[in-house]
Design a protein around this motif. Structure first.
Motif, PDB file in Angstrom:
ATOM      1  N   PHE A  58       0.812  -1.206   0.000  1.00  0.00           N
ATOM      2  CA  PHE A  58       0.000   0.000   0.000  1.00  0.00           C
ATOM      3  C   PHE A  58       0.853   1.268   0.000  1.00  0.00           C
ATOM      4  N   ASN A  59       1.958   1.247   0.736  1.00  0.00           N
ATOM      5  CA  ASN A  59       2.758   2.458   0.913  1.00  0.00           C
ATOM      6  C   ASN A  59       3.783   2.673  -0.196  1.00  0.00           C
ATOM      7  N   THR A  60       4.348   1.595  -0.714  1.00  0.00           N
ATOM      8  CA  THR A  60       5.380   1.710  -1.754  1.00  0.00           C
ATOM      9  C   THR A  60       5.052   0.784  -2.920  1.00  0.00           C
ATOM     10  N   THR A  82      -3.138  -0.553 -11.994  1.00  0.00           N
ATOM     11  CA  THR A  82      -3.761  -0.402 -10.675  1.00  0.00           C
ATOM     12  C   THR A  82      -4.999  -1.290 -10.547  1.00  0.00           C
ATOM     13  N   ASN A  95      -6.351   3.575  -2.076  1.00  0.00           N
ATOM     14  CA  ASN A  95      -5.122   4.147  -1.506  1.00  0.00           C
ATOM     15  C   ASN A  95      -3.872   3.595  -2.172  1.00  0.00           C
ATOM     16  N   TRP A  96      -3.927   2.370  -2.638  1.00  0.00           N
ATOM     17  CA  TRP A  96      -2.817   1.777  -3.389  1.00  0.00           C
ATOM     18  C   TRP A  96      -2.645   2.515  -4.725  1.00  0.00           C
ATOM     19  N   ASN A  99      -1.344   6.117  -4.010  1.00  0.00           N
ATOM     20  CA  ASN A  99       0.071   6.108  -3.632  1.00  0.00           C
ATOM     21  C   ASN A  99       0.972   5.861  -4.838  1.00  0.00           C
ATOM     22  N   ASN A 102       1.153   9.171  -6.724  1.00  0.00           N
ATOM     23  CA  ASN A 102       1.960  10.139  -5.987  1.00  0.00           C
ATOM     24  C   ASN A 102       3.438   9.779  -6.016  1.00  0.00           C
ATOM     25  N   GLN A 103       3.738   8.473  -5.954  1.00  0.00           N
ATOM     26  CA  GLN A 103       5.142   8.061  -6.044  1.00  0.00           C
ATOM     27  C   GLN A 103       5.736   8.421  -7.397  1.00  0.00           C
ATOM     28  N   GLU A 106       6.646  12.014  -7.687  1.00  0.00           N
ATOM     29  CA  GLU A 106       7.734  12.510  -6.838  1.00  0.00           C
ATOM     30  C   GLU A 106       8.966  12.861  -7.664  1.00  0.00           C
TER      31      GLU A 106
END
Length: 216
Positions: A58-60, A82, A95-96, A99, A102-103, A106
């Protein structure tokens, strides 16, 4: 050039390329090949779309964001896959998805207009053993009869789920059906609009016809 010209007729002047780049000893070679392919296609007025396979985290979800900067001048669009998360009864957790976008953004040189978010139109069924099958409109059969499955909105993944019982390999098991709905699709369309990203529809033929009213 002959193969590139032939592909242009099939893909309407676009070529999709999906490569597993992460944790590969051939990563640098893949990057080089894609850079040269991009230059070749652009010289023939064609586009290169690269599909990006995501990590089930989920986060990375993207482990190697450096690929975006290295390939940015050579790839026209990065299509983030996705969907088919396939774990924890999730299909395309919001949220996956967020993220992953957003990654990718970056990287300082990356413009959101080059990012494509995949929106699945197919359903996914799960048992305790894991993903059972991918389904389209045939999933409606589970809503027939006197005891249709009860809908629940998963607030973590922001997906619509239905739970029912059926025989799986001669054993009665609880099955969780994760199914796209108008709200599910609309939320992801709005996200793409807010982020100024593109979107792609996965398995459009397995979706319900009324899904398309959101794109009119």
């Amino acid at each position: 050039l002959d193969r590139a010209s032939a592909a242009s007729d099939v893909y309407k002047r676009q070529i999709d390329v999906g490569v597993y780049l992460l944790h590969s000893a051939l990563r640098d070679s893949f990057i080089k090949i894609l850079q040269e392919l991009g230059m070749l296609l652009h010289s023939n007025s064609m586009q290169l779309i690269m599909t990006v396979y995501l990590h089930r985290n989920f986060n990375t979800p993207i482990r190697d964001t450096g690929i975006f900067e290295e390939l940015y001048p050579f790839v026209d669009y990065f299509n983030l896959l996705t969907y088919d998360y396939g774990q924890n009864y999730y299909h395309s957790p919001f949220n996956w998805t967020a993220n992953a976008v957003n990654q990718a953004l970056e990287e300082p040189k990356i413009n959101s207009t080059k990012i494509i978010v995949s929106i699945p139109f197919h359903s996914f069924a799960f048992t305790k053993k894991g993903p059972l099958t991918r389904m389209g409109t045939d999933s409606l059969r589970y809503f027939e009869g006197d005891n249709p499955p009860f809908p629940e909105w998963d607030t973590t993944a922001e997906e619509q789920t239905f739970t029912y019982r059926q025989m799986v390999e001669s054993i009665e098991e609880t099955v969780t059906l994760v199914m796209p709905t108008l709200y599910f699709i609309e939320k992801r369309i709005r996200f793409c609009m807010e982020m100024k990203c593109g979107l792609s529809i996965v398995d459009i033929g397995q979706g319900f016809p009324y899904f398309m009213q959101l794109f009119q």
